[in-house]
Write a protein that holds these residues in place. Structure first.
Motif, PDB file in Angstrom:
ATOM      1  N   TYR A  28      -6.506  -0.179  18.068  1.00  0.00           N
ATOM      2  CA  TYR A  28      -7.568  -1.138  17.760  1.00  0.00           C
ATOM      3  C   TYR A  28      -7.273  -2.552  18.284  1.00  0.00           C
ATOM      4  N   LYS A  29      -6.316  -2.672  19.171  1.00  0.00           N
ATOM      5  CA  LYS A  29      -5.904  -4.019  19.600  1.00  0.00           C
ATOM      6  C   LYS A  29      -7.034  -4.796  20.270  1.00  0.00           C
ATOM      7  N   SER A  30      -8.006  -4.098  20.849  1.00  0.00           N
ATOM      8  CA  SER A  30      -9.147  -4.785  21.466  1.00  0.00           C
ATOM      9  C   SER A  30     -10.371  -4.762  20.560  1.00  0.00           C
ATOM     10  N   SER A  31     -10.623  -3.619  19.913  1.00  0.00           N
ATOM     11  CA  SER A  31     -11.841  -3.459  19.114  1.00  0.00           C
ATOM     12  C   SER A  31     -11.749  -4.109  17.737  1.00  0.00           C
ATOM     13  N   CYS A  32     -10.523  -4.204  17.188  1.00  0.00           N
ATOM     14  CA  CYS A  32     -10.324  -4.842  15.880  1.00  0.00           C
ATOM     15  C   CYS A  32      -8.866  -5.274  15.772  1.00  0.00           C
ATOM     16  N   PRO A  33      -8.502  -6.321  16.493  1.00  0.00           N
ATOM     17  CA  PRO A  33      -7.095  -6.694  16.626  1.00  0.00           C
ATOM     18  C   PRO A  33      -6.383  -7.031  15.318  1.00  0.00           C
ATOM     19  N   LYS A  34      -7.123  -7.440  14.291  1.00  0.00           N
ATOM     20  CA  LYS A  34      -6.494  -7.804  13.018  1.00  0.00           C
ATOM     21  C   LYS A  34      -6.382  -6.636  12.039  1.00  0.00           C
ATOM     22  N   ALA A  35      -6.891  -5.469  12.425  1.00  0.00           N
ATOM     23  CA  ALA A  35      -7.008  -4.352  11.481  1.00  0.00           C
ATOM     24  C   ALA A  35      -5.697  -3.987  10.796  1.00  0.00           C
ATOM     25  N   GLU A  36      -4.670  -3.695  11.567  1.00  0.00           N
ATOM     26  CA  GLU A  36      -3.419  -3.229  10.964  1.00  0.00           C
ATOM     27  C   GLU A  36      -2.763  -4.322  10.127  1.00  0.00           C
ATOM     28  N   LYS A  37      -2.891  -5.568  10.546  1.00  0.00           N
ATOM     29  CA  LYS A  37      -2.324  -6.677   9.771  1.00  0.00           C
ATOM     30  C   LYS A  37      -3.077  -6.857   8.465  1.00  0.00           C
ATOM     31  N   LEU A  38      -4.390  -6.707   8.494  1.00  0.00           N
ATOM     32  CA  LEU A  38      -5.183  -6.809   7.268  1.00  0.00           C
ATOM     33  C   LEU A  38      -4.783  -5.729   6.268  1.00  0.00           C
ATOM     34  N   ILE A  39      -4.606  -4.523   6.774  1.00  0.00           N
ATOM     35  CA  ILE A  39      -4.208  -3.405   5.910  1.00  0.00           C
ATOM     36  C   ILE A  39      -2.819  -3.659   5.329  1.00  0.00           C
ATOM     37  N   GLN A  40      -1.895  -4.043   6.180  1.00  0.00           N
ATOM     38  CA  GLN A  40      -0.528  -4.291   5.731  1.00  0.00           C
ATOM     39  C   GLN A  40      -0.476  -5.419   4.703  1.00  0.00           C
ATOM     40  N   ASP A  41      -1.212  -6.490   4.941  1.00  0.00           N
ATOM     41  CA  ASP A  41      -1.219  -7.617   4.011  1.00  0.00           C
ATOM     42  C   ASP A  41      -1.785  -7.220   2.654  1.00  0.00           C
ATOM     43  N   PHE A  42      -2.843  -6.415   2.665  1.00  0.00           N
ATOM     44  CA  PHE A  42      -3.445  -5.964   1.401  1.00  0.00           C
ATOM     45  C   PHE A  42      -2.444  -5.124   0.612  1.00  0.00           C
ATOM     46  N   VAL A  43      -1.778  -4.218   1.302  1.00  0.00           N
ATOM     47  CA  VAL A  43      -0.796  -3.346   0.642  1.00  0.00           C
ATOM     48  C   VAL A  43       0.366  -4.178   0.094  1.00  0.00           C
ATOM     49  N   LYS A  44       0.852  -5.118   0.887  1.00  0.00           N
ATOM     50  CA  LYS A  44       1.973  -5.954   0.453  1.00  0.00           C
ATOM     51  C   LYS A  44       1.609  -6.836  -0.735  1.00  0.00           C
ATOM     52  N   GLU A  45       0.343  -7.176  -0.843  1.00  0.00           N
ATOM     53  CA  GLU A  45      -0.100  -8.012  -1.959  1.00  0.00           C
ATOM     54  C   GLU A  45      -0.243  -7.226  -3.252  1.00  0.00           C
ATOM     55  N   HIS A  46      -0.721  -5.985  -3.146  1.00  0.00           N
ATOM     56  CA  HIS A  46      -1.103  -5.247  -4.353  1.00  0.00           C
ATOM     57  C   HIS A  46      -0.111  -4.176  -4.812  1.00  0.00           C
ATOM     58  N   ILE A  47       0.601  -3.539  -3.912  1.00  0.00           N
ATOM     59  CA  ILE A  47       1.521  -2.483  -4.335  1.00  0.00           C
ATOM     60  C   ILE A  47       2.674  -3.001  -5.206  1.00  0.00           C
ATOM     61  N   PRO A  48       3.190  -4.216  -4.972  1.00  0.00           N
ATOM     62  CA  PRO A  48       4.231  -4.711  -5.880  1.00  0.00           C
ATOM     63  C   PRO A  48       3.779  -4.778  -7.337  1.00  0.00           C
ATOM     64  N   ASN A  49       2.471  -4.911  -7.565  1.00  0.00           N
ATOM     65  CA  ASN A  49       1.934  -4.937  -8.927  1.00  0.00           C
ATOM     66  C   ASN A  49       1.697  -3.529  -9.470  1.00  0.00           C
ATOM     67  N   ALA A  50       1.727  -2.543  -8.587  1.00  0.00           N
ATOM     68  CA  ALA A  50       1.521  -1.143  -8.985  1.00  0.00           C
ATOM     69  C   ALA A  50       2.384  -0.241  -8.108  1.00  0.00           C
ATOM     70  N   PRO A  51       3.706  -0.386  -8.173  1.00  0.00           N
ATOM     71  CA  PRO A  51       4.593   0.371  -7.279  1.00  0.00           C
ATOM     72  C   PRO A  51       4.499   1.887  -7.440  1.00  0.00           C
ATOM     73  N   SER A  52       4.067   2.334  -8.614  1.00  0.00           N
ATOM     74  CA  SER A  52       3.956   3.782  -8.836  1.00  0.00           C
ATOM     75  C   SER A  52       2.838   4.395  -8.006  1.00  0.00           C
TER      76      SER A  52
END
Length: 325
Positions: A28-52
């Motif tokens: 997605y580097k051309s069609s949606c260059p921020k996609a993987e970073k957006l996903i990673q940032d969301f996971v890094k923000e929320h999984i620490p609050n719900a590691p299970s």
């Protein structure tokens, strides 16, 4: 005649390779260059609050890939009594995290509508969630498209059951292009997460239908489970750590327990009944943790390519729970 056979074989190999090549890092580097970073940032923000939640998300990815390939068919909602999807199949009733995937998808949709597939979202979320809790990192080439079909009967028959013996496991994994080493490594995901008593209570109370205990299960461990956890064969609410003491840590505990006859599931114990898989387990236990981490990563990359839909196959769902109308 030999030339014809050779040409046919060449075509099979060529087109098979082409299908694999359709997945690529940075799709997605051309069609949606921020996609993987957006996903990673969301996971890094929320999984620490719900590691299970890391374990269920990893399991969801596994269950998805084993039915119709990694095409997000596990995410589709049933629409009527005549259209029951994978979600409601018995192996998937204990899955959780569907709302998490929906939230991630909505973030990506806001950035790039109709571009990033739910199948890729699920594959990336599973990887990133495991990473947040200290597990291994693996490459996730993208370009998967979402499937249009999901039915409960396929999930019920194609997802490996916790009651499987070695032969059943071997066949199930071989049907998906996975070998015995993959079987051992992917089973290592049981180093995190929990299981419901009903997944293994027959081993405690009625193994052969005569009110007996599974003799392959360590008796002290079985007694502890019966007295302190699963107090009846019909207990469908109590959960048990699959790797007691470190069920939120990606380590070698699961394999060490297998060698002590303390794997929860029959399918866990089955890994020690074959000389090849048991040897792999022993080698992992006697190696640095980094060995398991690296080999698990490779097995996950391989699993993530099972039956993928690319090119013009399938679709890019707007909402992961529904096929596009």
């Amino acid at each position: 005649m030999k030339m014809v056979i050779f040409f046919a074989l060449f075509c099979v190999l060529f087109f098979s390779g082409a299908v694999q090549a359709d997945l690529q890092l940075g799709f997605y580097k051309s069609s949606c260059p921020k996609a993987e970073k957006l996903i990673q940032d969301f996971v890094k923000e929320h999984i620490p609050n719900a590691p299970s939640l890391a374990s269920p998300l990893l399991r969801m990815h596994f269950h998805d890939c084993f039915v119709r390939g990694c095409d997000a068919s596990v995410l589709i909602n049933s629409t009527s009594s005549n259209n029951q999807t994978e979600k409601v199949a018995t192996p998937n009733l204990t899955l959780r995290g569907f709302d998490f995937i929906d939230r991630v998808k909505s973030v990506v949709e806001a950035e790039c509508p109709g571009v990033v597939s739910c199948a890729d979202v699920l594959a990336l979320v599973a990887r990133d969630a495991v990473g947040v809790i200290g597990g291994p990192f693996w490459q996730v080439p993208t370009g998967r498209r979402d499937g249009l079909i999901s039915n409960t009967s396929e999930a019920a028959t194609q997802i490996p059951a916790p009651t499987f013996n070695f032969s059943q496991l071997q066949t199930s994994f071989a049907n998906k292009g996975l070998n015995l080493t993959d079987l051992v490594l992917l089973s290592g995901a049981h180093t995190i997460g929990v299981a419901h008593c009903t997944s293994f209570s027959n081993r405690l109370y009625n193994f052969t239908g005569k009110g007996d205990e599974d003799p392959s299960l360590d008796s002290e461990y079985a007694t502890n489970l019966k007295q302190n956890k699963c107090k009846s064969i019909n207990d469908n609410t109590t959960i048990v750590e699959m790797d007691p003491g470190s069920f939120r840590t990606f380590d070698l505990g699961y394999y060490k327990l297998l060698l002590k006859r303390r794997g929860l599931f029959q399918s866990d114990e089955a890994l020690t009944t074959n000389s090849n898989t048991k040897s792999t387990i022993v080698n992992l236990v006697n190696s640095p943790l980094s060995t398991f981490m690296g080999e698990f990563a490779l097995a996950m990359e391989k699993m993530g390519r099972i039956g993928v839909k690319t090119g013009s196959s399938g679709e890019i769902r707007k909402h992961c729970a529904f096929v596009n109308s």
